[in-house]
Design a protein around this motif. Structure first.
Motif, PDB file in Angstrom:
ATOM      1  N   HIS A 103       0.661  -1.267   0.149  1.00 11.41           N
ATOM      2  CA  HIS A 103       0.098   0.161  -0.143  1.00 11.41           C
ATOM      3  C   HIS A 103       0.835   1.291  -0.032  1.00 11.41           C
ATOM      4  O   HIS A 103       2.120   1.267   0.103  1.00 11.41           O
ATOM      5  N   GLY A 104       0.477   2.129  -0.336  1.00  7.78           N
ATOM      6  CA  GLY A 104       0.995   3.570  -0.328  1.00  7.78           C
ATOM      7  C   GLY A 104       2.306   3.617  -1.186  1.00  7.78           C
ATOM      8  O   GLY A 104       2.379   3.046  -2.380  1.00  7.78           O
ATOM      9  N   ALA A 123      -3.193  -2.426  -2.492  1.00  5.53           N
ATOM     10  CA  ALA A 123      -4.340  -1.571  -1.920  1.00  5.53           C
ATOM     11  C   ALA A 123      -4.359  -0.456  -3.318  1.00  5.53           C
ATOM     12  O   ALA A 123      -3.610  -0.314  -3.839  1.00  5.53           O
ATOM     13  N   GLU A 124      -5.613   0.006  -3.460  1.00  9.78           N
ATOM     14  CA  GLU A 124      -5.827   1.004  -4.363  1.00  9.78           C
ATOM     15  C   GLU A 124      -5.087   2.436  -4.282  1.00  9.78           C
ATOM     16  O   GLU A 124      -4.797   2.935  -5.390  1.00  9.78           O
ATOM     17  N   ASP A 125      -4.546   2.620  -2.967  1.00 10.84           N
ATOM     18  CA  ASP A 125      -3.560   3.714  -2.874  1.00 10.84           C
ATOM     19  C   ASP A 125      -2.122   3.338  -3.306  1.00 10.84           C
ATOM     20  O   ASP A 125      -1.045   4.249  -3.141  1.00 10.84           O
ATOM     21  N   ALA A 126      -1.615   2.152  -3.826  1.00 11.20           N
ATOM     22  CA  ALA A 126      -0.257   1.856  -3.860  1.00 11.20           C
ATOM     23  C   ALA A 126       0.373   2.563  -4.974  1.00 11.20           C
ATOM     24  O   ALA A 126      -0.359   2.802  -5.984  1.00 11.20           O
ATOM     25  N   ARG A 182      -8.014  -0.445   0.499  1.00 11.83           N
ATOM     26  CA  ARG A 182      -6.924  -0.579   1.701  1.00 11.83           C
ATOM     27  C   ARG A 182      -7.380  -1.263   2.809  1.00 11.83           C
ATOM     28  O   ARG A 182      -6.560  -2.101   3.427  1.00 11.83           O
ATOM     29  N   GLU A 183      -8.604  -1.235   3.043  1.00 10.27           N
ATOM     30  CA  GLU A 183      -9.038  -1.833   4.413  1.00 10.27           C
ATOM     31  C   GLU A 183      -9.167  -3.228   4.174  1.00 10.27           C
ATOM     32  O   GLU A 183      -8.980  -3.966   5.363  1.00 10.27           O
ATOM     33  N   LEU A 185      -6.984  -5.253   2.642  1.00 15.04           N
ATOM     34  CA  LEU A 185      -5.575  -5.642   1.984  1.00 15.04           C
ATOM     35  C   LEU A 185      -5.026  -6.794   2.709  1.00 15.04           C
ATOM     36  O   LEU A 185      -5.071  -7.720   2.050  1.00 15.04           O
TER      37      LEU A 185
END
Length: 218
Positions: A103-104, A123-126, A182-183, A185
């Motif tokens: 993530h991130g 995660a979608e924010d990766a 994200r939640e 993952l």
């Protein structure tokens, strides 16, 4: 402590935990990861491993502060390089599936750590990136792993420009297997890891070796 260890049923979750350095990979963290993966491989009650990162991102890549300190000591630099090689080789040597849950920021050597795993859940924010060019660092550690996953032109673009690859593009490029909220993952990564743990240890090692010998990623 630079590494959190948690068992979720038959899956062992190893979390990089250097929040003050955004989980940058220094010698201590690399050694802890290698030792923890070997311990998980030897544990009869562990079927699979998930690598994850604590804090806002998976890993900021190599610890540049450590790199600067080692620059003047060739013997120490070579030992540190050997440790990095051992870390990236560890997942393929295991008789159990290893899933990266990212993530991130997933940066440089941190991206290589993720890609050396058998499967990757993002995660979608990766955001994957390779900023070595901006620091004039030759990408000897990251280029081979990236080239195993991409064709030469895509590999060159990411290495030469250092641009970020968002999760959706990473999925389209086949750098990751799944993109999830994200939640979700860790739960998704653990489910995928356990679902991939059907083979016995020796068969799993043979499959990884066969795929590795083909020149394709595991």
């Amino acid at each position: 402590m630079v590494l959190q260890v948690e068992d979720r049923g038959r899956v062992r979750v190893l979390r990089l935990d250097r929040p003050e350095k955004r989980n940058a990979l220094n010698a201590g963290l690399c050694a802890a990861l290698v030792e923890a993966m070997q311990a998980a491989d030897a544990a009869a009650d562990v079927a699979a491993v998930v690598l994850a990162g604590a804090g806002p991102g998976f890993s900021a890549g190599a610890d540049l502060g450590e790199r600067a300190v080692l620059a003047a000591d060739e013997a120490a630099r070579q030992r540190r390089s050997a440790l990095s090689d051992a870390l990236l080789a560890a997942p393929a040597a295991m008789g159990k599936p290893v899933v990266a849950a990212v993530h991130g920021a997933v940066v440089g050597a941190g991206a290589s750590l993720a890609l050396c795993c058998d499967l990757v859940v993002a995660a979608e924010d990766a955001r994957f990136s390779y900023p070595e060019a901006r620091h004039d660092i030759f990408p000897s550690l990251v280029a081979p792993m990236l080239l195993r996953h991409l064709g030469p032109k895509d590999c060159f673009e990411l290495l030469a420009t250092g641009r970020a690859v968002e999760a959706a593009e990473a999925r389209a490029l086949r750098l990751v297997n799944q993109v999830v909220p994200r939640e979700a993952l860790i739960d998704a990564a653990c489910a995928l890891a356990e679902g991939a743990a059907l083979y016995g240890a020796e068969s799993m090692r043979r499959i990884k070796a066969m795929i590795g010998a083909s020149g394709l990623t595991t």
